[in-house]
Motif scaffolding. Structure first.
Motif, mmCIF file in Angstrom:
data_model
loop_
_atom_site.group_PDB
_atom_site.id
_atom_site.type_symbol
_atom_site.label_atom_id
_atom_site.label_comp_id
_atom_site.label_asym_id
_atom_site.label_seq_id
_atom_site.Cartn_x
_atom_site.Cartn_y
_atom_site.Cartn_z
ATOM 1 N N GLU A 37 37.220 -23.384 20.795
ATOM 2 C CA GLU A 37 36.444 -22.718 19.449
ATOM 3 C C GLU A 37 35.314 -22.012 20.142
ATOM 4 N N ALA A 38 34.452 -22.865 20.987
ATOM 5 C CA ALA A 38 33.334 -22.201 21.472
ATOM 6 C C ALA A 38 33.768 -20.947 22.420
ATOM 7 N N GLY A 39 34.468 -20.919 22.928
ATOM 8 C CA GLY A 39 34.994 -19.434 23.881
ATOM 9 C C GLY A 39 35.443 -18.581 22.972
ATOM 10 N N GLY A 40 36.250 -18.948 22.027
ATOM 11 C CA GLY A 40 36.753 -17.920 20.990
ATOM 12 C C GLY A 40 35.550 -16.873 20.103
ATOM 13 N N ARG A 41 34.806 -18.024 19.760
ATOM 14 C CA ARG A 41 33.633 -17.471 18.988
ATOM 15 C C ARG A 41 32.843 -16.558 19.616
ATOM 16 N N ALA A 42 32.458 -16.808 20.992
ATOM 17 C CA ALA A 42 31.521 -15.845 21.982
ATOM 18 C C ALA A 42 32.287 -14.670 22.234
ATOM 19 N N ILE A 43 33.857 -14.798 22.236
ATOM 20 C CA ILE A 43 34.350 -13.585 22.622
ATOM 21 C C ILE A 43 34.439 -12.804 21.392
ATOM 22 N N ALA A 44 34.542 -13.241 20.066
ATOM 23 C CA ALA A 44 34.610 -12.564 18.850
ATOM 24 C C ALA A 44 33.275 -11.928 18.516
ATOM 25 N N GLU A 45 32.185 -12.668 19.062
ATOM 26 C CA GLU A 45 30.853 -12.027 18.814
ATOM 27 C C GLU A 45 30.494 -10.641 19.815
ATOM 28 N N ALA A 46 31.048 -10.940 20.928
ATOM 29 C CA ALA A 46 30.882 -9.817 21.883
ATOM 30 C C ALA A 46 31.635 -8.587 21.500
ATOM 31 N N ARG A 47 32.901 -9.023 20.808
ATOM 32 C CA ARG A 47 33.791 -8.014 20.554
ATOM 33 C C ARG A 47 33.170 -6.961 19.463
ATOM 34 N N ALA A 48 32.216 -7.656 18.427
ATOM 35 C CA ALA A 48 31.794 -7.042 17.161
ATOM 36 C C ALA A 48 30.650 -6.467 17.580
ATOM 37 N N ALA A 49 30.050 -7.134 18.600
ATOM 38 C CA ALA A 49 28.739 -6.175 19.019
ATOM 39 C C ALA A 49 28.782 -5.280 19.911
ATOM 40 N N ALA A 50 30.263 -4.858 20.471
ATOM 41 C CA ALA A 50 30.592 -3.736 21.396
ATOM 42 C C ALA A 50 30.721 -2.508 20.463
ATOM 43 N N GLU A 51 30.684 -2.767 19.130
ATOM 44 C CA GLU A 51 31.074 -1.432 18.434
ATOM 45 C C GLU A 51 29.695 -0.718 18.376
ATOM 46 N N ALA A 52 28.639 -1.015 18.734
ATOM 47 C CA ALA A 52 27.376 -0.433 18.783
ATOM 48 C C ALA A 52 27.724 0.574 20.031
ATOM 49 N N LEU A 53 28.405 0.342 21.052
ATOM 50 C CA LEU A 53 28.562 1.315 22.119
ATOM 51 C C LEU A 53 29.260 2.611 21.976
ATOM 52 N N PRO A 54 28.944 3.583 22.557
ATOM 53 C CA PRO A 54 29.383 4.995 22.051
ATOM 54 C C PRO A 54 31.135 4.777 22.316
ATOM 55 N N THR A 55 31.748 5.866 21.601
ATOM 56 C CA THR A 55 33.191 5.817 21.536
ATOM 57 C C THR A 55 33.616 7.322 21.787
ATOM 58 N N ASP A 56 34.952 7.393 21.982
ATOM 59 C CA ASP A 56 35.581 8.848 22.305
ATOM 60 C C ASP A 56 34.641 9.945 21.794
ATOM 61 N N GLY A 57 34.487 11.099 22.278
ATOM 62 C CA GLY A 57 33.868 12.308 21.332
ATOM 63 C C GLY A 57 32.376 12.060 21.420
ATOM 64 N N TRP A 58 31.645 10.961 22.095
ATOM 65 C CA TRP A 58 30.496 11.007 22.248
ATOM 66 C C TRP A 58 29.625 12.036 22.645
ATOM 67 N N LEU A 59 30.079 12.787 23.649
ATOM 68 C CA LEU A 59 29.249 13.948 24.128
ATOM 69 C C LEU A 59 29.167 15.026 22.983
ATOM 70 N N THR A 60 30.402 15.308 22.594
ATOM 71 C CA THR A 60 30.598 16.294 21.319
ATOM 72 C C THR A 60 29.602 16.064 20.074
ATOM 73 N N ARG A 61 29.485 14.946 19.808
ATOM 74 C CA ARG A 61 28.653 14.394 18.732
ATOM 75 C C ARG A 61 27.223 14.472 19.123
ATOM 76 N N LEU A 62 26.857 14.266 20.406
ATOM 77 C CA LEU A 62 25.480 14.543 21.088
ATOM 78 C C LEU A 62 25.189 16.042 20.861
ATOM 79 N N GLN A 63 26.141 16.989 21.240
ATOM 80 C CA GLN A 63 25.747 18.244 21.445
ATOM 81 C C GLN A 63 25.849 18.980 19.809
#
Length: 916
Positions: free
Chosen positions: A464-490
């Motif tokens: 349970e504790a490990g699964g919760r940590a994985i889920a939280e990290a997975r959700a927080a990773a949505e803040a990281l850049p996604t494909d097409g990031w350089l085009t969006r910057l331009q």
């Protein structure tokens, strides 16, 4: 078998020739392109032919592909002469004879398949069936000659041997090597008939002191040893290393900067450790990204690759069955193979993104990487590169396997390697890789990549504790850049806090640029200081987003530690191994996130400072190639990277040596102690408060008669036509055999474009990095193989190019190799510890010395070292060996001296041959 009766085409800078129906005809480039479009033709190195024709869509029946299928893991220089030598055929004497030779060579290769003693037969029939389905052009021609085996052939993944677990190795014994024992071992390695070399013996005796017992913790036995070219450095340190390993039962690590020296070391080490022992006495270790990943290969073979890439996968599978160690970059995979397919297929078959699932992989017990890792723990000698040694010392999975006796060959590059190894880069490319590692495939992405939850599926579902940590990290990773990031910057439309920060980095960097690099297409950079409130706010938001990822990962790491300490009933052996692998990968990503947060925290607060000087240098950058942006981000380097190097590499070690032909600075008398000041500072020893032993051994070569330095003063700087003309005339004067070194790719391309056709018409082939579609190692192989060839390149050719003999008789530098005026360089130049202008001079002298070292590699070598510089500073002349004649002269005078020296060398060679 007779010659293969298919049309054959050869194209070079000198012209194009086609051979068909026993007739060879010269063609214009347009005619050659039309002929190739109508009829498949035999060619050698299709991408190179396409480059010569100026027709990117060219294709044909490439004999290199055929060779890779029939003789996997076998070396061949990818030229007509090299192929002739490999097949024991007569080489074509002229370029117009090459097409007919290609027909002969194709016939010989196909006939080999029908011979009973073909050593690489196993697996060929099965691979051929797959290649038939993929419409490989050679497949239909091979079918009649490769008989179906009586018994089904084993699949690659069942043929490969499994690595075996071994018990923990005991600590090495504490031994001291006597000078007599070292001299005896050296004599054994060099052989009874070898010429006695007093310098080599003295060098070996000095090296032996590195292996003496350490007197106190955090203070290794340390030696800085300069051994001039020809001293016999390699056997000089292998002799005491072999003796110590034999008596102490420990492992010696020899680290290099270039792959060329690694290959040389592997050959030389066979004198001390004959091949064939179990466990292997000598192991070559490289980073994970160098080895074939079997899971990636399986995915490619089962539909992950399509078109030409699928053919590449089949040829790589053929190679994997015969490879010595699965090393795809500089190992026994032909360097030219990947370039034949014009895609990054080779990179896709390695573990470049840290996605390894370790024990969760079905091929884990056959993994080339795991085999090399385990073999190195049992080996007497491990050959590695500087970066791997540093990473292994800093964060090895098993602390007991960290290197403790280390020889850094090419030691003048240790500072540079540490600078890169301990760097921090918060960029779009780095953050999107972290996202992929955490989340896995998104939006229908192909491939076998799995996210953190998939790699630790048993933890996610059972704990349970490990699964919760994985889920939280997975959700927080949505803040990281996604494909097409350089085009969006331009388009100024960033998505999420990290992209918002990168957009601000890009805007500020462009706004502040006054380097001229914007219009020239080069990368841009600016200091990470004086940033406005909006930038600081964005950096704060980005730091919070990164912390939100790091914190659950830290909790997950602690939970994995607890599960390993007290395993639950559901955790089986493979599950435990998966956790071990995941814990290691998790740890260094937590460290990476922490480093990014630290970098961002400094932007809005007081800079990190030592009592006198900053510890770090931070800047913003836009990475560009030919004007095309490919990355944006923030960068941090240690002002002195030897500080972390000393803490992580030197302090735990018991004995360390840095050795090179160019350790001392030539700005003062090499016999003066002050000549060692820079080497000592760049060794890291001062950060541990230790004084290394110093030893210098001059080259035995007679530089006064074997070489001369010519400084040409009448080629105007910046005049490309004049520069190209000088290169052409110098190459003509030497009859080829020239290595041309440039400090800028743009000038290299400009010169090559102006003179390549002219050189080819003179029978002097000209090759170039960044122009020819050939990897650097193969370019050097071609250059070494043809005494009439010349090679143009950049910094990568200044080191690690070992071309003894007549093939290299002229080195040309387009100008004084000034340091790039970067923010990092400026910070170091201004720092008191680096010495201001003297810092620049040391760098330039070292570069000149390294380039000059390419010229004379044996007692029989002769040649000229030419620098095209209207105003060469005299303070830089200390870069060259003392007795070397140095002349400042005009181009016309230099041409006369180059031609005269070549004639003298040819007469000496002829006289030596007559006497023998």
């Amino acid at each position: 078998m007779p010659a293969l009766a298919l049309p054959a085409l050869h194209a070079s800078h000198a012209g194009c020739w086609r051979h068909a129906d026993a007739v060879t005809a010269s063609l214009a480039r347009g005619e050659a392109i039309m002929a190739a479009a109508d009829t498949p033709m035999l060619v050698l190195n299709a991408p190179l032919v396409a480059s010569r024709l100026g027709y990117p869509d060219f294709s044909g029946l490439d004999l290199l592909e055929l060779f890779a299928f029939i003789h996997p893991a076998r070396f061949v220089v990818p030229t007509a002469q090299g192929l002739a030598r490999a097949l024991d055929l007569a080489a074509p004497g002229r370029e117009d004879a090459v097409p007919a030779f290609l027909q002969e060579a194709a016939g010989a290769l196909i006939a080999r398949c029908a011979q009973a003693d073909w050593p690489e037969r196993e697996g060929a029939w099965t691979a051929l069936q797959s290649l038939l389905r993929q419409r490989w052009p050679w497949a239909a021609l091979l079918v009649p000659h490769i008989a179906r085996p009586e018994r089904a052939e084993r699949w690659l993944f069942t043929r490969l041997p499994e690595w075996q677990e071994a018990g923990e190795r005991p600590q090495p014994a504490q031994v001291t090597l006597s000078a007599e024992a070292v001299a005896a071992r050296l004599a054994q390695l060099t052989g009874e008939d070898a010429e006695p070399r007093a310098g080599q013996r003295a060098y070996a005796e000095a090296v032996a002191q590195v292996f003496a017992p350490r007197e106190r913790g955090d203070a290794p036995r340390m030696l800085l040893a300069e051994a001039g070219t020809g001293t016999g450095k390699t056997l000089g340190y292998l002799a005491p290393a072999a003796l110590w390993s034999e008596r102490a039962g420990g492992t010696v690590w020899v680290s290099t900067f270039t792959k060329a020296l690694q290959r040389q070391l592997r050959r030389e080490s066979r004198r001390a450790w004959p091949a064939g022992g179990t466990p292997a006495p000598v192991v070559v270790r490289k980073g994970r990204e160098n080895y074939l990943c079997l899971l990636n290969l399986e995915d490619a073979l089962q539909g992950g690759f399509s078109g030409r890439a699928a053919i590449l996968a089949q040829l790589v599978a053929r190679w994997a069955a015969w490879s010595q160690d699965g090393d795809m970059i500089g190992g026994d995979l032909p360097g030219w193979l990947g370039t034949l397919f014009r895609q990054r297929g080779i990179a896709a078959l390695t573990d470049r993104r840290g996605e390894c699932v370790y024990a969760g992989c079905p091929h884990y017990r056959k993994c080339f990487i795991e085999r090399a890792t385990r073999a190195s723990a049992e080996a007497d000698l491990v050959i590695a590169n500087h970066a791997l040694v540093m990473v292994n010392a800093a964060r090895a999975r098993d602390p007991a396997q960290r290197p403790t006796r280390i020889v850094f060959d090419e030691g003048h590059h240790v500072f540079e390697a540490a600078d890169s190894t301990f760097a921090v880069a918060l960029t779009g490319a780095e953050t999107i890789e972290l996202r992929r590692w955490l989340i896995g495939p998104e939006k229908g992405a192909r491939g076998r990549r799995r996210g953190l939850a998939a790699r630790l599926a048993d933890i996610a579902s059972q704990d349970e504790a490990g699964g919760r940590a994985i889920a939280e990290a997975r959700a927080a990773a949505e803040a990281l850049p996604t494909d097409g990031w350089l085009t969006r910057l331009q388009e100024n439309a960033p998505s999420g806090p990290i992209e918002a920060l990168l957009a601000a980095v890009r805007a500020v960097t462009y706004a502040r640029d006054e380097s001229g690099g914007h219009d020239a297409g080069y990368g841009l950079e600016t200091e990470a200081s004086g940033l406005d409130g909006d930038f600081i706010e964005r950096s704060t938001d980005a730091a919070c987003a990164l912390a939100a990822i790091r914190q659950p990962l830290v909790r997950l790491g602690m939970r994995l530690e607890a599960l390993l300490a007290e395993p639950p009933d559901w955790l089986d052996g493979p599950g435990r191994a998966r956790i071990e692998g995941a814990r290691h990968a998790l740890g260094w990503r937590v460290d990476l996130l922490g480093a990014w947060e630290s970098l961002l925290a400094r932007l809005g607060g007081a800079p990190d400072r030592a009592p006198d000087e900053p510890v770090f240098v931070d800047w913003l950058a836009i990475d560009r190639s030919d004007g095309r942006e490919f990355d944006v981000g923030l960068h941090r380097r240690w002002l002195d990277p030897m500080q972390p190097f000393a803490a992580s590499v030197l302090a735990p070690a018991h004995g360390v040596m840095l050795t090179s032909a160019t350790l001392r600075d030539g700005g003062t008398d090499r016999g003066d102690d002050s000549a060692w000041d820079s080497a000592i500072a760049r060794s890291g020893a001062t950060h541990l408060g230790i004084t290394p032993r110093l030893a210098g051994f001059d080259s035995p070569f007679d530089y006064a008669t074997q070489a001369e330095v010519l400084i040409v003063t009448d080629v105007p700087k910046g005049d490309i036509p004049a520069l190209a003309g000088a290169y052409a005339r110098l190459i003509e004067a030497s009859g080829g055999g020239a290595l041309g070194l440039f400090t800028a790719i743009r000038r290299l391309r400009a010169v090559h474009g102006r003179i390549a056709d002219r050189m080819a018409r003179e029978g002097l082939p000209l090759y170039a990095q960044h122009v020819d579609p050939i990897d650097t190692g193969t370019l050097v192989d071609i250059f070494r193989d043809d005494p009439q060839a010349s090679l143009l390149g950049t910094d990568g050719l200044r080191d690690g190019v070992d071309v003894p003999g007549h093939s290299l008789r002229l080195v040309i530098m387009e100008q004084v190799p000034w340091p790039k005026p970067s923010i990092l360089h400026r910070a170091r130049r201004m720092a008191h510890a680096f010495g201001g202008q003297a810092y620049d001079d040391r760098i330039i002298r070292a570069r000149l010395a390294q380039a000059f070292g390419r010229l004379i590699r044996s007692r029989s070598d002769h040649g000229c070292f030419v620098v095209l510089s209207p105003a060469f500073p005299s303070r830089l002349l200390g870069a060259f060996p003392k007795a070397t004649p140095v002349r400042k002269l005009t181009l016309a005078e230099a041409l006369h001296r180059v031609a005269g020296r070549v004639s003298q060398a040819q007469r000496s060679t002829a006289d030596a041959g007559a006497h023998s």
